[in-house]
Design a protein around this motif. Structure first.
Motif, PDB file in Angstrom:
ATOM      1  N   LEU A  82       0.836  -1.203   0.000  1.00  0.00           N
ATOM      2  CA  LEU A  82       0.000   0.000   0.000  1.00  0.00           C
ATOM      3  C   LEU A  82       0.868   1.249   0.000  1.00  0.00           C
ATOM      4  N   LYS A  83       1.925   1.231   0.806  1.00  0.00           N
ATOM      5  CA  LYS A  83       2.827   2.377   0.878  1.00  0.00           C
ATOM      6  C   LYS A  83       3.507   2.639  -0.465  1.00  0.00           C
ATOM      7  N   GLY A  84       3.834   1.586  -1.189  1.00  0.00           N
ATOM      8  CA  GLY A  84       4.453   1.751  -2.496  1.00  0.00           C
ATOM      9  C   GLY A  84       3.481   2.247  -3.554  1.00  0.00           C
ATOM     10  N   LEU A  85       2.205   1.894  -3.402  1.00  0.00           N
ATOM     11  CA  LEU A  85       1.185   2.272  -4.379  1.00  0.00           C
ATOM     12  C   LEU A  85       0.692   3.703  -4.201  1.00  0.00           C
ATOM     13  N   LEU A  86       0.504   4.139  -2.958  1.00  0.00           N
ATOM     14  CA  LEU A  86      -0.208   5.389  -2.690  1.00  0.00           C
ATOM     15  C   LEU A  86       0.351   6.627  -3.392  1.00  0.00           C
ATOM     16  N   PRO A  87       1.652   6.895  -3.330  1.00  0.00           N
ATOM     17  CA  PRO A  87       2.146   8.123  -3.980  1.00  0.00           C
ATOM     18  C   PRO A  87       1.811   8.189  -5.470  1.00  0.00           C
ATOM     19  N   GLU A  88       1.977   7.059  -6.169  1.00  0.00           N
ATOM     20  CA  GLU A  88       1.671   7.030  -7.605  1.00  0.00           C
ATOM     21  C   GLU A  88       0.172   7.180  -7.855  1.00  0.00           C
ATOM     22  N   LEU A  89      -0.634   6.522  -7.030  1.00  0.00           N
ATOM     23  CA  LEU A  89      -2.086   6.592  -7.194  1.00  0.00           C
ATOM     24  C   LEU A  89      -2.589   8.003  -6.927  1.00  0.00           C
ATOM     25  N   VAL A  90      -2.050   8.633  -5.898  1.00  0.00           N
ATOM     26  CA  VAL A  90      -2.457   9.997  -5.561  1.00  0.00           C
ATOM     27  C   VAL A  90      -2.082  10.964  -6.686  1.00  0.00           C
ATOM     28  N   LEU A 117      -0.513   3.471   9.036  1.00  0.00           N
ATOM     29  CA  LEU A 117      -1.431   4.172   8.134  1.00  0.00           C
ATOM     30  C   LEU A 117      -1.415   5.676   8.399  1.00  0.00           C
ATOM     31  N   LYS A 118      -1.313   6.040   9.667  1.00  0.00           N
ATOM     32  CA  LYS A 118      -1.234   7.459  10.006  1.00  0.00           C
ATOM     33  C   LYS A 118       0.029   8.092   9.426  1.00  0.00           C
TER      34      LYS A 118
END
Length: 347
Positions: A82-90, A117-118
């Protein structure tokens, strides 16, 4: 990371791609659910991030931009993913007018997970899908072994209902059967104080999944009278007890247990290995008699005492200033307006 909207070819095989996700897929990430949500004003956006398939539901909010909601997803299997995905998805969402992304990954809840998550700049919010705490049943063994593995109370209830003459049938999702179900469903919702969608929405939901070979309606009878109804769904190797209703007068002990046993048999036939009983009180309140769903929790833990708690829903502010407006006032106003106009939940 290569992230893009799916091509027509990729969309045509969307469910296969969702099931191939690391989490094994989720029925609320299916193409059928995306199509169903069009009835509520959502626009499906099918996103591919490397090999990960992500069903995004988009709604425009006047003055703020687009909300992106990922029901029961994205289908990652770990915090690291999730941490690897979030920046690109955002970044991708921002270029397409989103001011917030709401996610509901089925990652198990713990103090460590909450802290992590925080640190990812995610804010916990009220869950949209109701089963962020639930009871899971391993239905991969033989039926006799599954029965032997149930709690004594569950086994007794099933056998008692069988002895007393309760019968369970798989029925078609016809308009007549769905109306019968909805009438009982409405009474159950009122008794347990939860909201349901209007009949037209529910009817199309039940029919959509049945027509796709992913859903089945069950009726339970006693002495010739209908006493309980249930709708279950299967997706990949997972199944879900989605909707249920029963008469208010308790005519016979164990009818709902027996219906659930028939649902488990159907789910196994469809290839399910893990059956989700569709929500319960959280693990730290499962024995709390003041919880409004205490009785539901007692029923479901008769199949498995362990309650699985997921992290629930989180928002990622894509545009922080606009998100603050949304969180402070905008969401309440939009939900209130939608309810007054459509008499149903905005989500």
């Amino acid at each position: 990371m290569n992230i893009k909207f799916a091509s027509d070819t990729e969309i045509s095989e969307w469910n296969t791609r969702i099931v191939a996700n690391p989490d094994g897929g989720n029925i609320f990430q299916s193409g059928e659910f995306a199509e169903q949500k069009k009835l509520g004003g959502w626009t499906p956006r099918y996103v591919v991030a490397n090999k990960l398939a992500i069903t995004v539901l988009e709604k425009h909010v006047f003055g703020l931009g687009n909300m992106w909601y990922i029901p029961k997803g994205p289908g990652v299997e770990s915090l690291a993913s999730l941490k690897g995905l979030l920046p690109e998805l955002v970044s991708f969402a921002k270029t397409h007018g989103a001011f917030v992304i709401k996610i509901e990954p089925e990652l198990e809840k713990s103090n460590e997970t909450t802290i992590a998550l925080k640190k990812m700049n995610l804010s916990p919010v009220a869950p949209i899908q109701p089963h962020n705490s639930t009871v899971l049943v391993d239905i991969s063994p033989k039926l006799d072994d599954i029965m032997a593995g149930l709690n004594q109370k569950g086994r007794h209830a099933i056998r008692r209902a069988e002895r007393d003459g309760v019968t369970v049938k798989r029925v078609k999702a016809t308009d007549e059967n769905c109306k019968t179900f909805y009438k009982m469903f409405s009474q159950t919702a009122k008794a347990h104080n939860f909201m349901i969608r209007p009949y037209d929405y529910q009817y199309k939901f039940w029919q959509r999944y049945t027509d796709a070979g992913l859903g089945q309606l069950f009726f339970a009878y006693y002495d010739g009278n209908l006493i309980a109804c249930g709708f279950a769904m299967v997706f990949g190797k997972k199944s879900l007890y989605k909707d249920a209703a029963s008469v208010r007068e308790k005519t016979v002990y164990g009818a709902n247990h027996l219906m659930q046993w028939h649902i488990i048999q159907w789910a196994r036939e469809q290839g399910s290995k893990q059956h989700d009983l569709g929500g319960s009180p959280p693990s730290d309140r499962i024995t709390d008699e003041t919880h409004p769903h205490y009785g539901i929790g007692r029923f479901k833990t008769s199949f498995n005492k362990h309650v699985t708690d997921y992290v629930g829903a989180y928002d990622f502010p894509v545009k922080p200033l606009l998100y603050r407006i949304w969180a402070k006032l905008g969401e309440r106003l939009v939900k209130r307006y939608w309810w007054s106009k459509h008499h149903e939940n905005w989500y």
